[in-house]
Design a protein around this motif. Sequence first.
Motif, short mmCIF file in Angstrom:
data_model
loop_
_atom_site.label_atom_id
_atom_site.label_comp_id
_atom_site.label_asym_id
_atom_site.label_seq_id
_atom_site.Cartn_x
_atom_site.Cartn_y
_atom_site.Cartn_z
N TYR A 1 1.87 -4.88 1.55
CA TYR A 1 0.46 -4.50 1.43
C TYR A 1 0.30 -2.97 1.54
O TYR A 1 -0.41 -2.34 0.74
CB TYR A 1 -0.37 -5.22 2.50
CG TYR A 1 -1.83 -4.82 2.45
CD1 TYR A 1 -2.63 -5.20 1.38
CD2 TYR A 1 -2.39 -4.04 3.45
CE1 TYR A 1 -3.96 -4.81 1.30
CE2 TYR A 1 -3.72 -3.64 3.39
CZ TYR A 1 -4.49 -4.03 2.32
OH TYR A 1 -5.80 -3.64 2.24
N SER A 2 0.96 -2.37 2.55
CA SER A 2 0.87 -0.91 2.71
C SER A 2 1.43 -0.21 1.48
O SER A 2 0.87 0.79 1.01
CB SER A 2 1.65 -0.45 3.94
OG SER A 2 1.24 -1.17 5.06
N GLU A 3 2.53 -0.75 0.98
CA GLU A 3 3.17 -0.15 -0.21
C GLU A 3 2.19 -0.20 -1.40
O GLU A 3 2.02 0.79 -2.12
CB GLU A 3 4.42 -0.98 -0.53
CG GLU A 3 5.15 -0.59 -1.79
CD GLU A 3 6.10 -1.70 -2.22
OE1 GLU A 3 7.05 -1.98 -1.48
OE2 GLU A 3 5.88 -2.30 -3.30
N TRP A 4 1.50 -1.32 -1.54
CA TRP A 4 0.56 -1.50 -2.65
C TRP A 4 -0.62 -0.53 -2.53
O TRP A 4 -0.99 0.14 -3.49
CB TRP A 4 0.07 -2.96 -2.66
CG TRP A 4 -0.88 -3.27 -3.77
CD1 TRP A 4 -0.59 -3.36 -5.10
CD2 TRP A 4 -2.27 -3.55 -3.65
NE1 TRP A 4 -1.70 -3.67 -5.81
CE2 TRP A 4 -2.76 -3.81 -4.95
CE3 TRP A 4 -3.16 -3.63 -2.58
CZ2 TRP A 4 -4.09 -4.11 -5.20
CZ3 TRP A 4 -4.48 -3.93 -2.84
CH2 TRP A 4 -4.94 -4.17 -4.13
N VAL A 5 -1.19 -0.45 -1.32
CA VAL A 5 -2.36 0.41 -1.12
C VAL A 5 -2.00 1.88 -1.35
O VAL A 5 -2.73 2.62 -2.01
CB VAL A 5 -2.94 0.20 0.30
CG1 VAL A 5 -4.00 1.25 0.60
CG2 VAL A 5 -3.53 -1.18 0.44
N LEU A 6 -0.84 2.29 -0.83
CA LEU A 6 -0.42 3.69 -1.02
C LEU A 6 -0.17 3.98 -2.49
O LEU A 6 -0.52 5.04 -2.99
CB LEU A 6 0.86 3.95 -0.21
CG LEU A 6 0.66 4.20 1.28
CD1 LEU A 6 1.99 4.22 2.01
CD2 LEU A 6 -0.08 5.52 1.53
N MET A 7 0.43 2.99 -3.18
CA MET A 7 0.72 3.16 -4.61
C MET A 7 -0.58 3.35 -5.40
O MET A 7 -0.67 4.21 -6.27
CB MET A 7 1.47 1.94 -5.14
CG MET A 7 1.81 2.01 -6.62
SD MET A 7 2.23 0.40 -7.26
CE MET A 7 0.64 -0.39 -7.41
#
Lengths: 297, 429
Positions: B349-355
């Motif tokens: 989830y964090s990876e997706w939001v940062l992306m």
Amino acid sequence: MKQHKPYNLLNKAEPYLWILPSVILMAIFIIVPIGFVFRMAFSQVTKAGLVKGFCGFANFSKVLQGAKFGMVLKNTIIWTILVVVLSTVLGFILALLLNNEFKGRKIARAIVVFPWATTLVIQASVWKFIINTDYGALNTLLKSLGIIQQNVNWTPTPEAFFGWEIACGIFVTIPFVCFTALSGLQSIDASYYEAATVDGASYFQKLWNITLPLVKPSLTVATVLNIIYVFNSFPIVWTITKGDPASRTDTLVTYLYKLAFYNGKQGEAAAVSVIGFLILLVCASVYMVSTLKKGDE
Amino acid sequence: MKKIIAMLLVLSMALALAACGGSAAPAATEAPKADAPAATSAPAAPAADGKVTVTMIAAQYGPKTGDWWVDFEQKFEAANDGIDLVVDCVSWNDIYTVVNTRIANGQAPDLLNIDVFADYQADGLLLPAEDWCSAETYAKFYQAFLDQSVVDGVVWAVPDLASARAMYYNKDILAEAGVEVPTTWEELTAACKTIKEKCPDIYPWGIDMTTDEGQAAFAYYTWGNGGGFVDDNGEWILNCAENVAAVEYAVGLVKDGLTNSDPANNTRYDLQDLFCAGKLAMMIAPNALSAQAGEAGVNYGFAAIPNNSGTSVSAGVMDRIMCFDNGQSAEQMAAITAVVDAFYDDEPYSEWVLMEGFLPATSAGGEACAAADPAMGAWIDIVGSAKFYPTAKAEWADVKQGVIDVEQQALLGEDVQTLLDNLQAEIAG
């Protein structure tokens, strides 16, 4: 004789069978969707797109009572008349020029096709870029030529914006009229002009009495098609202004798009679509019947 | 003979076309019955290989979104042998049409990632969030975000990401004009006048009142003046005195020549381009502008939006994930919950939001993002105190277009009070 009956029947049916696929395709892709639009116009449709049942003329009365419908209809009529009339006049003049023999005629004809061959959205985006106040090509050009010192706002009012949209509409419509008229011009037998010249007719007399009557059928077809295309044109107005400010530059098509996809009123949008369809049907039919009648006379 | 063969070919073609038309066309407008939406939509059916299929439509936020979902699908299916996850990534331009068409066809997805939910909820198409979101995942969300998806005391959707707005300013322009960063409307007007005087080629302030996002301008100024869309009881207060003064103030800035030349046609993206080109001194924008301005080499800063009420309010925008009531079985519901749990797992989830360059909707995601990018920390604080559009109210679509129309008519010289009175009467009756 009796043995030939089935063969004759088949012979008679043959033309109908050949056009059957076209009729079926038209039924599926034209008549059925039109039927669905009519159905939606008379139905209550939720914002999620569910058809909830017949509601009579409720969608039509909401649309007609809306504060903006009259203005949008007026815009659409102005837009259609100006674009169709001016592009027909200019396209015909251009066709007359391109019908003459001159060096580089083929290149000139190819250049005229460009606006037609380019996607409307791209055309409209380019026009929007040209007239942009802050970084537009027009201001940059005029500044570099020393004609202006400061950027000029070319679109200070909604009317000015609409004027630019009409100009863009004319620009992209001219090639179609030009080539339709050109095809008509090329089919005119040169002997008519030779005979007229021998009789001492002037250029304008030849234009009025030979060229125009013989090109008329081509121009009639071009005009009817243009009325339909221009009336229903979406990309130019949408790309340049989205109908803003406050629907002052909306036409029926952009207005119904906003109703359907911004306000979630798909039933009312369908009603606007039906109203537009009926207006077009009447206008195109009246124009076609009157022009062809005059032609027959 | 040739003729007979030709005619047979024509007939077969015609029949084939008729068959195609017969099956496809009528179905396109068949609507599920109002009282039984579950029975008419396509349930998450068991796949041919015995797997349970979960269908999802995801909004395409950026160029990498599609690839991310493909990767997520593969990893999820590898970890969950009995589930076949099918994600359709659809652009924002098409997503509303695609979703509405699928609903009308009785092919609603199981999960949908989009911004609005109230229209689907009003048609009885959604399941309450607690039916398909595990308690563990549910506990991760910021409560303020969950509150935005409540109708009749029930949460119908969960947030997937958010963005908040703040005032961006060009430090070099402000320094050249010798003005401080404004915090109130009075200071803002004074700063704009000074910038206009000392830097005549620069637009002091950016305003977007277009069909794209004019409702955001309404929110910035009315919230900053103690007004807004609704009162504490959720009733529409569109024509309150604070709102009238706020719109008049914003339009006054335009009429005094302190803003971009055409707020009814200059979108936020146009303004961001002007800001990055160094032609605009100040504007209100989401956190995504940081990256664009950084790349353009603009010496920028961001601060709270200037206000007239003593309290600065940031405007928050939030998207959601919701689950359609397709008459799923218990096994299918468990599969849907597994997908949601996997998506909100802290790491992906964090990876997706940062992306995507947005702000997280979960507290764990917030901590992870703040750790990965220190600049994100300030934004996470801003979004935590942001106000949101009242998207849970069924009239929102009309209000949104209505306030944009009011702004544009006010720009053309119409009376703001009359315009807002008319809108209030139209919306609230």
